[in-house]
Design an enzyme around this catalytic site. Structure first.
Site, PDB file in Angstrom:
ATOM      1  N   GLU A  90       0.828  -1.210   0.000  1.00  0.00           N
ATOM      2  CA  GLU A  90       0.000   0.000   0.000  1.00  0.00           C
ATOM      3  C   GLU A  90       0.853   1.247   0.000  1.00  0.00           C
ATOM      4  O   GLU A  90       1.936   1.254   0.577  1.00  0.00           O
ATOM      5  CB  GLU A  90      -0.850   0.040   1.274  1.00  0.00           C
ATOM      6  CG  GLU A  90      -1.817  -1.099   1.413  1.00  0.00           C
ATOM      7  CD  GLU A  90      -2.525  -1.086   2.770  1.00  0.00           C
ATOM      8  OE1 GLU A  90      -3.192  -2.076   3.064  1.00  0.00           O
ATOM      9  OE2 GLU A  90      -2.398  -0.103   3.524  1.00  0.00           O
ATOM     10  N   CYS A 103       2.941   8.358   1.945  1.00  0.00           N
ATOM     11  CA  CYS A 103       3.312   7.366   2.954  1.00  0.00           C
ATOM     12  C   CYS A 103       3.657   6.078   2.207  1.00  0.00           C
ATOM     13  O   CYS A 103       2.823   5.539   1.486  1.00  0.00           O
ATOM     14  CB  CYS A 103       2.124   7.170   3.900  1.00  0.00           C
ATOM     15  SG  CYS A 103       2.394   5.867   5.103  1.00  0.00           S
ATOM     16  N   CYS A 110       5.428  -7.663   7.685  1.00  0.00           N
ATOM     17  CA  CYS A 110       6.399  -7.128   8.640  1.00  0.00           C
ATOM     18  C   CYS A 110       6.719  -8.198   9.679  1.00  0.00           C
ATOM     19  O   CYS A 110       5.816  -8.851  10.199  1.00  0.00           O
ATOM     20  CB  CYS A 110       5.822  -5.886   9.323  1.00  0.00           C
ATOM     21  SG  CYS A 110       6.962  -5.172  10.526  1.00  0.00           S
ATOM     22  N   CYS A 114       3.697  -6.115  15.758  1.00  0.00           N
ATOM     23  CA  CYS A 114       3.018  -5.369  16.832  1.00  0.00           C
ATOM     24  C   CYS A 114       1.556  -5.836  16.844  1.00  0.00           C
ATOM     25  O   CYS A 114       0.937  -5.962  15.790  1.00  0.00           O
ATOM     26  CB  CYS A 114       3.107  -3.873  16.566  1.00  0.00           C
ATOM     27  SG  CYS A 114       4.809  -3.324  16.391  1.00  0.00           S
ATOM     28  N   CYS A 117      -1.328  -4.062  14.837  1.00  0.00           N
ATOM     29  CA  CYS A 117      -1.072  -3.622  13.465  1.00  0.00           C
ATOM     30  C   CYS A 117      -1.401  -4.712  12.446  1.00  0.00           C
ATOM     31  O   CYS A 117      -0.990  -5.860  12.596  1.00  0.00           O
ATOM     32  CB  CYS A 117       0.388  -3.205  13.350  1.00  0.00           C
ATOM     33  SG  CYS A 117       0.886  -2.800  11.672  1.00  0.00           S
ATOM     34  N   GLY A 157       5.658  -2.468   6.845  1.00  0.00           N
ATOM     35  CA  GLY A 157       7.024  -2.941   7.012  1.00  0.00           C
ATOM     36  C   GLY A 157       7.894  -2.121   7.945  1.00  0.00           C
ATOM     37  O   GLY A 157       7.580  -0.971   8.256  1.00  0.00           O
ATOM     38  N   GLU A 158       8.959  -2.747   8.412  1.00  0.00           N
ATOM     39  CA  GLU A 158       9.951  -2.092   9.259  1.00  0.00           C
ATOM     40  C   GLU A 158      11.147  -1.771   8.345  1.00  0.00           C
ATOM     41  O   GLU A 158      11.963  -2.650   8.031  1.00  0.00           O
ATOM     42  CB  GLU A 158      10.334  -3.047  10.412  1.00  0.00           C
ATOM     43  CG  GLU A 158      11.546  -2.665  11.217  1.00  0.00           C
ATOM     44  CD  GLU A 158      11.510  -1.260  11.815  1.00  0.00           C
ATOM     45  OE1 GLU A 158      10.511  -0.889  12.439  1.00  0.00           O
ATOM     46  OE2 GLU A 158      12.503  -0.534  11.641  1.00  0.00           O
ATOM     47  N   SER A 189      10.320   5.776   9.830  1.00  0.00           N
ATOM     48  CA  SER A 189       9.724   5.384  11.108  1.00  0.00           C
ATOM     49  C   SER A 189      10.194   3.969  11.449  1.00  0.00           C
ATOM     50  O   SER A 189      10.189   3.086  10.597  1.00  0.00           O
ATOM     51  CB  SER A 189       8.199   5.422  10.970  1.00  0.00           C
ATOM     52  OG  SER A 189       7.584   4.976  12.150  1.00  0.00           O
ATOM     53  N   SER A 212       8.645   4.407  17.081  1.00  0.00           N
ATOM     54  CA  SER A 212       7.354   3.966  17.603  1.00  0.00           C
ATOM     55  C   SER A 212       7.564   3.373  18.993  1.00  0.00           C
ATOM     56  O   SER A 212       7.863   2.199  19.141  1.00  0.00           O
ATOM     57  CB  SER A 212       6.746   2.928  16.659  1.00  0.00           C
ATOM     58  OG  SER A 212       6.498   3.526  15.413  1.00  0.00           O
ATOM     59  N   HIS A 214       5.351   3.661  21.905  1.00  0.00           N
ATOM     60  CA  HIS A 214       4.068   3.070  22.346  1.00  0.00           C
ATOM     61  C   HIS A 214       3.933   2.790  23.837  1.00  0.00           C
ATOM     62  O   HIS A 214       2.863   2.335  24.280  1.00  0.00           O
ATOM     63  CB  HIS A 214       3.756   1.758  21.620  1.00  0.00           C
ATOM     64  CG  HIS A 214       3.777   1.857  20.137  1.00  0.00           C
ATOM     65  ND1 HIS A 214       3.289   2.952  19.458  1.00  0.00           N
ATOM     66  CD2 HIS A 214       4.230   1.007  19.181  1.00  0.00           C
ATOM     67  CE1 HIS A 214       3.444   2.764  18.160  1.00  0.00           C
ATOM     68  NE2 HIS A 214       4.010   1.604  17.964  1.00  0.00           N
ATOM     69  N   ASN A 288      -6.403   2.880  15.404  1.00  0.00           N
ATOM     70  CA  ASN A 288      -7.309   2.763  14.285  1.00  0.00           C
ATOM     71  C   ASN A 288      -7.714   1.291  14.229  1.00  0.00           C
ATOM     72  O   ASN A 288      -6.845   0.441  14.109  1.00  0.00           O
ATOM     73  CB  ASN A 288      -6.483   3.110  13.042  1.00  0.00           C
ATOM     74  CG  ASN A 288      -7.277   3.860  12.026  1.00  0.00           C
ATOM     75  OD1 ASN A 288      -8.469   3.653  11.876  1.00  0.00           O
ATOM     76  ND2 ASN A 288      -6.593   4.725  11.307  1.00  0.00           N
ATOM     77  N   CYS A 330      -2.548   1.432   8.616  1.00  0.00           N
ATOM     78  CA  CYS A 330      -1.458   0.814   7.880  1.00  0.00           C
ATOM     79  C   CYS A 330      -1.641  -0.696   7.690  1.00  0.00           C
ATOM     80  O   CYS A 330      -1.880  -1.427   8.640  1.00  0.00           O
ATOM     81  CB  CYS A 330      -0.207   1.164   8.667  1.00  0.00           C
ATOM     82  SG  CYS A 330       1.063   0.000   8.866  1.00  0.00           S
TER      83      CYS A 330
HETATM   84  N1  SAH Z   1       7.271  -0.291  11.104  1.00  0.00           N
HETATM   85  C1  SAH Z   1       7.433   1.090  11.321  1.00  0.00           C
HETATM   86  C2  SAH Z   1       6.746   1.955  10.305  1.00  0.00           C
HETATM   87  C3  SAH Z   1       5.372   1.535   9.847  1.00  0.00           C
HETATM   88  S1  SAH Z   1       4.069   1.701  10.994  1.00  0.00           S
HETATM   89  C4  SAH Z   1       6.984   1.451  12.731  1.00  0.00           C
HETATM   90  O1  SAH Z   1       6.373   0.647  13.393  1.00  0.00           O
HETATM   91  O2  SAH Z   1       7.292   2.563  13.145  1.00  0.00           O
HETATM   92  C5  SAH Z   1       3.887   3.449  11.158  1.00  0.00           C
HETATM   93  C6  SAH Z   1       3.164   3.881  12.398  1.00  0.00           C
HETATM   94  O3  SAH Z   1       1.778   3.537  12.312  1.00  0.00           O
HETATM   95  C7  SAH Z   1       3.708   3.241  13.655  1.00  0.00           C
HETATM   96  O4  SAH Z   1       3.931   4.195  14.664  1.00  0.00           O
HETATM   97  C8  SAH Z   1       2.596   2.292  14.029  1.00  0.00           C
HETATM   98  O5  SAH Z   1       2.592   2.062  15.388  1.00  0.00           O
HETATM   99  C9  SAH Z   1       1.347   3.007  13.545  1.00  0.00           C
HETATM  100  N2  SAH Z   1       0.204   2.130  13.362  1.00  0.00           N
HETATM  101  C10 SAH Z   1       0.142   0.973  12.674  1.00  0.00           C
HETATM  102  N3  SAH Z   1      -1.098   0.432  12.744  1.00  0.00           N
HETATM  103  C11 SAH Z   1      -1.832   1.267  13.503  1.00  0.00           C
HETATM  104  C12 SAH Z   1      -3.186   1.267  13.954  1.00  0.00           C
HETATM  105  N4  SAH Z   1      -4.024   0.290  13.624  1.00  0.00           N
HETATM  106  N5  SAH Z   1      -3.611   2.288  14.713  1.00  0.00           N
HETATM  107  C13 SAH Z   1      -2.767   3.284  15.058  1.00  0.00           C
HETATM  108  N6  SAH Z   1      -1.486   3.350  14.670  1.00  0.00           N
HETATM  109  C14 SAH Z   1      -1.014   2.350  13.908  1.00  0.00           C
HETATM  110 FE1  SF4 Z   2       5.625  -3.706  11.661  1.00  0.00          FE
HETATM  111 FE2  SF4 Z   2       5.431  -1.108  12.238  1.00  0.00          FE
HETATM  112 FE3  SF4 Z   2       3.219  -2.651  12.014  1.00  0.00          FE
HETATM  113 FE4  SF4 Z   2       4.858  -2.962  14.099  1.00  0.00          FE
HETATM  114  S1  SF4 Z   2       3.649  -1.132  13.594  1.00  0.00           S
HETATM  115  S2  SF4 Z   2       3.969  -4.615  12.847  1.00  0.00           S
HETATM  116  S3  SF4 Z   2       6.841  -2.591  13.177  1.00  0.00           S
HETATM  117  S4  SF4 Z   2       4.640  -2.136  10.399  1.00  0.00           S
END
Ligand code: SAH
Ligand code: SF4
Length: 338
Positions: A90, A103, A110, A114, A117, A157-158, A189, A212, A214, A288, A330
């Site tokens: 995406e 973005c 990934c 998390c 996610c 992805g990371e 990020s 991130s 959290h 989200n 995401c």
């Molecule tokens: N992997 C990297 C970058 C991609 S995620 C990372 O984790 O930083 C980018 C951001 O979107 C991260 O801070 C992640 O915690 C947040 N994110 C992903 N899914 C989410 C969701 N469902 N609700 C809120 N934030 C979310």
């Molecule tokens: Fe991967 Fe970032 Fe999603 Fe965590 S928040 S699973 S590191 S994409």
């Protein structure tokens, strides 16, 4: 078949010379790709049909194909892109006043996983190649007819676990000979992959880094990010200090707010303390919904959390969801298709 964006200008020049073309042709083609946002070989109107055909037989113009576009009421446009092996990623185009942010994704899936996610739900399939990351960017440029003002690597992805390809893509995006975007307009990020953060710091570039976090402590963090690829907060913040000093950029701490997990006033105070100590900004992202067991806190709780950080003298912003009415989080669109 190679993708045209894999070639450097020198390589393209040498290839066209070998095809018997005058040297300015390479420059013309290069300009179509890097200055005029061409979306295909066919767009290159000052290149003969015959040469375009020959090029198309030798190199693919792009390795990504748009297969779905979802527009939200706020103007955010999310694109589902298909890769050569059928995998989906995406990218999101986010307009805000006169500025446009792209973005971008860095991996298919990934490995960090998390728990809130959608991107990490089925683990990692593979890394994106440099030309696939550039393909996402080009798709956005072709859609909007211009370069974006900002790029955030906050898609699927990371990125720091796909370090070489991500950095090659950033070089293509920033070098004057290619897209020429300012490095300060790009944000990487990371979920706190310490070795990658330290490696990035060594480049001493003014690239923005968002971490991130959290959670204000490892106990809470372990309820959100499983142990596989996660580092203690103390090590992450040490690496953040190194980054700030070497790259001369204030880092951002991203914090996804999860009801009853990390949204207490105590957590807010502790987060503010970490941010203050390490000269960082805070970006709060209310959860989200992705169909996980987590819940988004009430607006009242979100505002209170923000206020505590603000009153502690730390720069804080809340990312009001954009595109959430249409599978905005995401990795969600891709997840719905798998
Ligand atoms: N992997 C990297 C970058 C991609 S995620 C990372 O984790 O930083 C980018 C951001 O979107 C991260 O801070 C992640 O915690 C947040 N994110 C992903 N899914 C989410 C969701 N469902 N609700 C809120 N934030 C979310
Ligand atoms: Fe991967 Fe970032 Fe999603 Fe965590 S928040 S699973 S590191 S994409």
């Amino acid at each position: 078949m190679k993708i045209i964006t894999e070639l450097t200008l020198a390589e393209l020049t040498a290839e066209l010379k070998a095809m018997g073309e005058p040297s300015f042709r390479a420059k013309q083609i290069h300009e179509w790709i890097y200055r005029k946002n061409a979306a295909s070989w066919d767009a290159m109107s000052n290149i003969s049909k015959d040469l375009r055909q020959k090029c198309a037989e030798k190199w693919k113009f792009t390795s990504v194909e748009e297969c779905e576009s979802v527009k939200s009421s706020d103007g955010t446009e999310k694109l589902l892109l298909k890769l050569h092996d059928g995998e989906l990623i995406e990218m999101v185009i986010i307009p805000a006043e006169k500025r446009i942010t792209f973005c971008l994704s860095t991996q298919v899936g990934c490995p960090v996983g998390c728990l809130f996610c959608a991107s990490g739900r089925n683990g990692l399939t593979r890394n994106l190649a440099m030309h696939e990351i550039i393909g996402e960017f080009q798709t956005g440029c072709a859609k909007t007819g211009r370069l974006p003002d900002n790029i955030v690597f906050m898609g699927i992805g990371e990125g720091l676990l796909n370090y070489e390809n991500l950095l090659s893509a950033i070089e293509r995006l920033t070098e004057n000979e290619y897209f020429g975007m300012g490095v300060r307009r790009i944000t990487v990020s990371t979920s706190g992959f310490v070795p990658g953060m330290l490696k990035l710091a060594e480049r001493q570039q003014e690239l923005n880094l968002a971490i991130s976090l959290h959670a204000p402590n490892d106990e809470i963090r372990s309820k959100i990010i499983p142990g596989k690829i996660s580092y203690p907060i103390s090590e992450i913040m040490e690496a953040a200090d190194v980054y700030r000093e070497k790259c001369n950029r204030m880092v951002t701490l991203e914090y996804t707010l999860l009801d009853g997990i990390n949204d207490s006033p105590d957590a807010a105070s502790a987060l503010a303390e970490i941010a203050r100590k390490h000269h960082a900004k805070v970006n709060l992202i209310p959860y989200n919904d992705t169909g996980s067991d987590f819940k988004r806190p009430s607006d009242k709780k979100i505002n209170k959390f923000e206020q505590i950080i603000d009153r502690a003298g730390v720069a804080v912003s809340v990312r009001r969801e954009r595109g959430s009415d249409r599978a905005g989080a995401c990795g969600q669109l891709r997840h719905q298709r798998s």
